[in-house]
Design an enzyme around this catalytic site. Structure first.
Site, PDB file in Angstrom:
ATOM      1  N   ASP A  39       0.859  -1.180   0.000  1.00 42.45           N
ATOM      2  CA  ASP A  39       0.000   0.000   0.000  1.00 42.45           C
ATOM      3  C   ASP A  39       0.898   1.234   0.000  1.00 42.45           C
ATOM      4  OD1 ASP A  39       0.960   0.179   2.524  1.00 42.45           O
ATOM      5  OD2 ASP A  39      -0.946  -0.055   3.535  1.00 42.45           O
ATOM      6  N   SER A  40       0.290   2.405   0.020  1.00 43.12           N
ATOM      7  CA  SER A  40       1.068   3.639  -0.176  1.00 43.12           C
ATOM      8  C   SER A  40       1.466   4.298   1.131  1.00 43.12           C
ATOM      9  CB  SER A  40       0.220   4.633  -0.958  1.00 43.12           C
ATOM     10  OG  SER A  40      -0.898   5.032  -0.161  1.00 43.12           O
ATOM     11  N   GLY A  41       0.893   3.840   2.231  1.00 47.83           N
ATOM     12  CA  GLY A  41       1.092   4.527   3.502  1.00 47.83           C
ATOM     13  C   GLY A  41      -0.006   5.541   3.782  1.00 47.83           C
ATOM     14  N   GLY A  42      -0.778   5.879   2.773  1.00 47.34           N
ATOM     15  CA  GLY A  42      -1.834   6.884   2.934  1.00 47.34           C
ATOM     16  C   GLY A  42      -2.803   6.529   4.052  1.00 47.34           C
ATOM     17  N   PHE A  43      -3.330   5.324   4.002  1.00 45.47           N
ATOM     18  CA  PHE A  43      -4.334   4.916   4.987  1.00 45.47           C
ATOM     19  C   PHE A  43      -3.789   5.001   6.414  1.00 45.47           C
ATOM     20  CE2 PHE A  43      -6.549   1.695   7.550  1.00 45.47           C
ATOM     21  CZ  PHE A  43      -7.854   2.129   7.412  1.00 45.47           C
TER      22      PHE A  43
ATOM     23  N   ASP B 244      -2.772   8.241  -1.409  1.00 35.82           N
ATOM     24  CA  ASP B 244      -4.090   8.879  -1.457  1.00 35.82           C
ATOM     25  C   ASP B 244      -4.466   9.467  -0.103  1.00 35.82           C
ATOM     26  OD1 ASP B 244      -4.320   6.402  -0.228  1.00 35.82           O
ATOM     27  OD2 ASP B 244      -6.365   6.076  -0.930  1.00 35.82           O
TER      28      ASP B 244
ATOM     29  N   GLN C 250     -11.463   7.201  -5.043  1.00 37.27           N
ATOM     30  CA  GLN C 250     -12.118   7.635  -3.805  1.00 37.27           C
ATOM     31  C   GLN C 250     -13.483   8.239  -4.172  1.00 37.27           C
ATOM     32  OE1 GLN C 250     -11.314   6.998  -0.765  1.00 37.27           O
ATOM     33  NE2 GLN C 250      -9.111   6.470  -0.793  1.00 37.27           N
TER      34      GLN C 250
ATOM     35  N   GLY D 163     -11.661   3.738   0.517  1.00 34.32           N
ATOM     36  CA  GLY D 163     -12.698   4.447   1.268  1.00 34.32           C
ATOM     37  C   GLY D 163     -13.978   3.667   1.472  1.00 34.32           C
TER      38      GLY D 163
ATOM     39  N   ASP E 163      -7.974  -7.539   0.451  1.00 35.96           N
ATOM     40  CA  ASP E 163      -7.036  -7.842   1.542  1.00 35.96           C
ATOM     41  C   ASP E 163      -7.663  -7.386   2.837  1.00 35.96           C
ATOM     42  OD1 ASP E 163      -6.602  -4.855   1.112  1.00 35.96           O
ATOM     43  OD2 ASP E 163      -5.422  -5.257   2.919  1.00 35.96           O
TER      44      ASP E 163
ATOM     45  N   CYS F   1     -12.833 -29.158   6.756  1.00 36.10           N
ATOM     46  CA  CYS F   1     -11.604 -28.482   6.324  1.00 36.10           C
ATOM     47  C   CYS F   1     -10.465 -29.492   6.216  1.00 36.10           C
ATOM     48  CB  CYS F   1     -11.250 -27.393   7.333  1.00 36.10           C
ATOM     49  SG  CYS F   1      -9.722 -26.518   6.975  1.00 36.10           S
TER      50      CYS F   1
ATOM     51  N   CYS G 102      -7.147 -28.460   6.054  1.00 33.33           N
ATOM     52  CA  CYS G 102      -5.879 -27.761   6.301  1.00 33.33           C
ATOM     53  C   CYS G 102      -5.028 -28.554   7.294  1.00 33.33           C
ATOM     54  CB  CYS G 102      -6.122 -26.334   6.801  1.00 33.33           C
ATOM     55  SG  CYS G 102      -6.515 -26.160   8.557  1.00 33.33           S
TER      56      CYS G 102
ATOM     57  N   CYS H  81      -6.580 -28.737  10.823  1.00 34.74           N
ATOM     58  CA  CYS H  81      -7.754 -29.607  10.997  1.00 34.74           C
ATOM     59  C   CYS H  81      -7.391 -31.077  10.805  1.00 34.74           C
ATOM     60  CB  CYS H  81      -8.868 -29.166  10.056  1.00 34.74           C
ATOM     61  SG  CYS H  81      -9.567 -27.572  10.587  1.00 34.74           S
TER      62      CYS H  81
ATOM     63  N   HIS I  26      -5.327 -21.750   9.966  1.00 40.14           N
ATOM     64  CA  HIS I  26      -6.682 -22.195   9.627  1.00 40.14           C
ATOM     65  C   HIS I  26      -7.495 -21.064   8.989  1.00 40.14           C
ATOM     66  CE1 HIS I  26     -10.525 -24.197   9.751  1.00 40.14           C
ATOM     67  NE2 HIS I  26     -11.005 -23.049  10.209  1.00 40.14           N
TER      68      HIS I  26
END
Lengths: 371, 371
Positions: free
Chosen positions: A92-96, A146, A189, A216, A266, A304, A306, A309, A335
């Site tokens: 990510d850009s660091g904006g958030f 952003d 946005q 956003g 994500d 499951c 995995c 499990c 899991h």
């Protein structure tokens, strides 16, 4: 190299099947991306991520900028080498984070001055600096810097903020050097306002980014409102570019996003709730610390397959949480990520077979969601 | 099944090569046993333990008695199944923890009443109860419930305590049911007094246990004193039974113990210091949080071939510790246990080749010990 191939559009809804090609491998979409904030997906090794078929992970520019610092990762030869992960990375850009984690931020047209959430020291991020950092990190997919507006916010506030994000996107694109190896995505946005989402999307599409994110959303608004915004926003987005919805990681949000034409998502949620002892199963969420599991020798999820499990009981994992053993955090994390990654795999299969909506209905019924 | 085969006695010193056979597999001695106090070797999976060639682990009766409680492990079908570990397990008796962890203990001939270190509730352990618990746990090697005397202590105190330990050992042996599958070891006490060590050993040997431990060492006394006590104590122990020194896990203590005829040892030290960021390397200890490693892209130990040293740099591991990431604890733990397990493997090889003392000298020189 960065290519996106649109393999199929659903006959039932706007869901899509696609494939992204990067220097570090291919990504089948729709995809959920585990988050490795500080150059590690919490508790996991890269090998474990591969075992649960993670195709791409996300890492955070803001956190890596503060610690260990860009110089260290540059010396290491980039983030892939630093953390021993040879598959695709999105940063990510660091904006958030500048807006959500730090105090005393001062936003100017040039960028954002803020105080580190670690030691309070003064820092500065701008579109150019964010791109510089991401160029050093060497992520396969980079994000434009952003401004993240709060929710709720007025039309006037969001319009002003969105227009700055557009100007910053232009600066990011102009500053980005390593276009052959790193794809820079624009972030749409516009809050919950249709006209602004449209303006944002149209302006960014002008810059011809190799992919577009919807920012956003999932910021506290009801699911119905997110759906409404996604419904029109994805219509403004090019079909031949990947579409990334930022910050979404519950099964229902993922289903609704895919249904509206989203390819990537994500969220820290599956790993964060895992460390609190909450696991996702085919019949809904389960709080493993609960006393009723103390002599339950069935797996977390009997449907499951995995590693967790196949090898451990609810009683054992409850015991680990009960005595604060790290292995408990590990098992719950594996899991939960396996659950969401497998869910997305099954979603891809359902799109392929044109029974996405039926699969969604079935899942909602079993998981305990209202369809 | 429990068998001990004495394969070789060193020509240089009292070091021995042996093999223990149990229902859950064979153990080559001399061996270091990682500690999995609460049914997990902290931070690690069973598969990771096998990858570093752990042949047997230790688990703690006292801790498992309190949490999750014996009933849960009984329902699980024993400790091996509960924790998903199919190789040998040794359980201690709870004696040491009753004396080191709990408050307000009241020792009588019958046993020890104490307060749980978790919730302060009243508990009682006796030779019979300890054996019952260990029978339920199903460990391959069980320990007699003993009284752990403090250091330093008077001859009178130690004599009294040692004699009780002997009487308790007799009761443990008489109460132990599952002798075909679980070998019960006697524990030689006697503090730093030669006459008492001799009395303790001779009395216990009368009971013909399948193995013998040396307890009450590495309790704060200088290394020279431990060496002196070991020197005579192992002479009182049968040659055809395994000899286990309890609570030893630094390279020097392990070398000195093996030199004096010890076959088995355990300690929380390698895993505990790992979680504090201290790692053992072929050239001595290293505190990975130290700023001097921030851009050191060499492995923890360039002579090590463990998973950690093959894949990660000091700079990355330092970063993980610096931002409190669990993967850091995992990597340091794997490395430290691999270090000690590999050290014991190399020690076995040196005994085989009759160059144990040369190997020890070389190691001490490189590690920074005074030979």
């Amino acid at each position: 190299m960065f290519e996106f191939e649109l393999i199929k559009e659903s006959k039932e809804c706007k869901a899509r099947l696609g494939k992204i090609k990067t220097n570090h491998g291919e990504i089948e979409t729709p995809i959920f991306m585990p988050v490795g904030t500080r150059a590690t997906v919490k508790t996991m090794t890269p090998e474990e991520l591969k075992e649960i078929e993670a195709q791409i992970i996300l890492s955070n520019t803001y956190h890596l900028f503060l610690k260990p610092g860009t110089d260290i990762i540059k010396e290491a030869g980039g983030l892939h080498k630093f953390m021993n992960w040879d598959k695709p990375i999105l940063t990510d850009s660091g904006g958030f984070q500048v807006f959500s984690l730090s105090d005393n931020r001062k936003i100017t047209e040039e960028g954002v001055e803020f105080r580190s959430h670690i030691d309070g020291s003064k820092k500065f991020l701008s579109p150019e600096i964010s791109v510089d950092i991401q160029n050093i990190l060497g992520s396969d997919i980079m994000m434009c810097f952003d401004e993240c507006a709060p929710y709720p916010a007025s039309h006037e506030y969001i319009e002003h903020s969105m227009n700055r994000t557009t100007r910053w996107a232009k600066r990011c694109k102009e500053h980005h050097k390593n276009t052959d190896n790193q794809a820079l995505f624009g972030i749409i946005q516009g809050g919950m306002y249709k006209d602004l989402r449209r303006q944002s999307a149209e302006a960014l599409v002008e810059f011809d980014f190799p992919g577009y994110a919807v920012g956003g959303l999932s910021v506290g608004e009801p699911l119905e409102l997110m759906n409404e915004v996604l419904d029109y926003t994805t219509d403004y987005m090019p079909k031949d570019k990947p579409r990334y919805l930022m910050g979404v990681g519950t099964p229902d949000y993922l289903f609704e996003a895919v249904e509206r034409g989203i390819d990537m998502a994500d969220c820290v949620l599956p790993t964060r709730i895992a460390r609190n002892g909450t696991v996702m199963t085919s019949s809904g969420k389960l709080v493993i610390k609960n006393g009723k599991y103390k002599s339950d020798f069935t797996p977390l999820d009997s449907e499951c397959d995995c590693y967790v499990c196949k090898n451990y009981s609810r009683a054992y994992i409850r015991h680990l949480f009960n005595v604060d053993e790290i292995l408990g955090l590990r098992l719950a994390t594996i899991h939960n990520l396996h659950f969401l990654i497998t869910l997305m795999k099954n979603i891809r299969e359902s799109i392929k077979n044109d029974n996405f909506l039926e699969f969604k209905d079935d899942f909602y019924g079993k998981y305990g969601y209202n369809s």
